[in-house]
Scaffold this motif. Sequence first.
Motif, PDB file in Angstrom:
ATOM      1  N   PRO A   1       0.814  -1.225   0.000  1.00  0.00           N
ATOM      2  CA  PRO A   1       0.000   0.000   0.000  1.00  0.00           C
ATOM      3  C   PRO A   1       0.845   1.272   0.000  1.00  0.00           C
TER       4      PRO A   1
ATOM      5  N   ARG B   1       0.940   4.025  -2.993  1.00  0.00           N
ATOM      6  CA  ARG B   1       0.504   5.418  -2.805  1.00  0.00           C
ATOM      7  C   ARG B   1       1.599   6.405  -3.203  1.00  0.00           C
TER       8      ARG B   1
ATOM      9  N   CYS C   1       1.192   9.033  -6.374  1.00  0.00           N
ATOM     10  CA  CYS C   1       1.394  10.489  -6.277  1.00  0.00           C
ATOM     11  C   CYS C   1       2.412  10.965  -7.300  1.00  0.00           C
TER      12      CYS C   1
ATOM     13  N   LEU D   1       6.518  15.879   0.327  1.00  0.00           N
ATOM     14  CA  LEU D   1       5.328  15.901   1.188  1.00  0.00           C
ATOM     15  C   LEU D   1       4.812  14.488   1.474  1.00  0.00           C
ATOM     16  N   VAL D   2       4.825  13.639   0.449  1.00  0.00           N
ATOM     17  CA  VAL D   2       4.346  12.258   0.658  1.00  0.00           C
ATOM     18  C   VAL D   2       5.278  11.525   1.616  1.00  0.00           C
TER      19      VAL D   2
ATOM     20  N   ARG E   1       7.215  12.759   3.891  1.00  0.00           N
ATOM     21  CA  ARG E   1       7.164  13.282   5.253  1.00  0.00           C
ATOM     22  C   ARG E   1       5.825  12.967   5.929  1.00  0.00           C
ATOM     23  N   TYR E   2       4.729  13.311   5.251  1.00  0.00           N
ATOM     24  CA  TYR E   2       3.434  13.278   5.960  1.00  0.00           C
ATOM     25  C   TYR E   2       2.652  11.988   5.760  1.00  0.00           C
ATOM     26  N   TYR E   3       3.071  11.154   4.833  1.00  0.00           N
ATOM     27  CA  TYR E   3       2.420   9.842   4.739  1.00  0.00           C
ATOM     28  C   TYR E   3       3.378   8.737   5.183  1.00  0.00           C
TER      29      TYR E   3
ATOM     30  N   ASP F   1       6.128   9.250   6.952  1.00  0.00           N
ATOM     31  CA  ASP F   1       6.746   9.620   8.233  1.00  0.00           C
ATOM     32  C   ASP F   1       8.259   9.498   8.246  1.00  0.00           C
TER      33      ASP F   1
ATOM     34  N   LEU G   1      -3.603  11.721   1.814  1.00  0.00           N
ATOM     35  CA  LEU G   1      -2.742  10.661   1.267  1.00  0.00           C
ATOM     36  C   LEU G   1      -3.198   9.276   1.720  1.00  0.00           C
TER      37      LEU G   1
ATOM     38  N   LEU H   1      -6.792   2.071  -2.655  1.00  0.00           N
ATOM     39  CA  LEU H   1      -5.905   1.051  -3.228  1.00  0.00           C
ATOM     40  C   LEU H   1      -6.714   0.215  -4.214  1.00  0.00           C
TER      41      LEU H   1
ATOM     42  N   LEU I   1      -4.608  -5.158  -5.542  1.00  0.00           N
ATOM     43  CA  LEU I   1      -3.185  -4.797  -5.425  1.00  0.00           C
ATOM     44  C   LEU I   1      -2.343  -5.933  -4.824  1.00  0.00           C
TER      45      LEU I   1
END
Lengths: 179, 171
Positions: free
Chosen positions: A28, A32, A36, A136-137, A139-141, A143, B52, B57, B61
């Motif tokens: 996942p 993601r 992005c 941004l992804v 850092r904020y998704y 971590d 985000l 999904l 997947l």
Amino acid sequence: MDNEERLIGRARTGDGQALSGLAEQYAPQVYRLAFCLLKSEEEARDAAGDVFVKLYESPEKIPVQGFKPWLMKVVYNHCLDLLRRRKTWQGLLPRLLRYSQAGLEPDPAQAAADAEEQIIVRQALLKLPEKERAALVLRYYQDLSYDEISEVLGVAASLVGTWLHRGKARMKEILEQKG
Amino acid sequence: MQCPDRQELSAYIDGEMTKDSRQMQSHLQQCPQCRDGVLALKEENRMIRDALQGIDLPADLGAYVQNRLKQRERSWWTLKVGVPALLLISGLLALAGNWIPLIEWFSSVLQFMLGGNLAMHLLIFLGRFLTIAAQHVLQGEPVGMIPTFIVLLACLAGILVQIRKGGYDNA
């Protein structure tokens, strides 16, 4: 030693089952980030598959420490390659290219299911320049720390804060223009 | 301490301040504007995180990734075991001059090894085409090594493409 460390240790020896376990856990997050960057559901799914196949092909490259930032670097570099190739194909065969804007224009079913705020913020995020979007992804998704992000993006750590700040400021502008 | 700019406040929230954070803490206790700034930035971060995490999904997947891994594993065994076996048996059959059953045999082995996909269909088509063309041209007479090796090379190329791509039949 926790479960993930054990999995990583086994995956490094080429154990297919361990690699499957890592794929299950991280697919996942990989998807993601790829989504992005590529802004295409289909290409992001393919990219997720490609990344885990790469791990299978070269298990000795899997690091014992810092697996997640390393994995994100693999995803980021793979997506950059795909974007470069996409640009080449866009120049050569623009009509044949299947460039999906799915990320920018969510389908009605998804729009109904998602919270409106999330969709608006996501649309703004996907309009940012690639590096700011990735920062941004991560850092904020994902971590990741600023140091880890600088490692993934291959830039000085001092730039990461600037990109995050610029990215957020630009998102704000986009959101204000919208509405 | 002067009021920090947004980037400094953002780094503070992210736990990434390069300067002493105690100064920032005491400034925030005294400055309501900056406290509001921190709250606004935290809210921004939350919105980005939620957006985000809300990316849907694909339903398949997990299955797709696992399938790609299985395909790659199977391709690996094909390369290590299947290809040498193919080479050995085809070499023996070619030496015996029995080349038409050889092509049919290749088709069935490839079908088993590659699964239902584009490469397999192309290879089987090529094998059958060569069989029919050769039957017409040569009227069933024994043939030398050339057609055998053409088919053999085509099959090997197909297998290598399969291995490189990690599988076609997983879409």
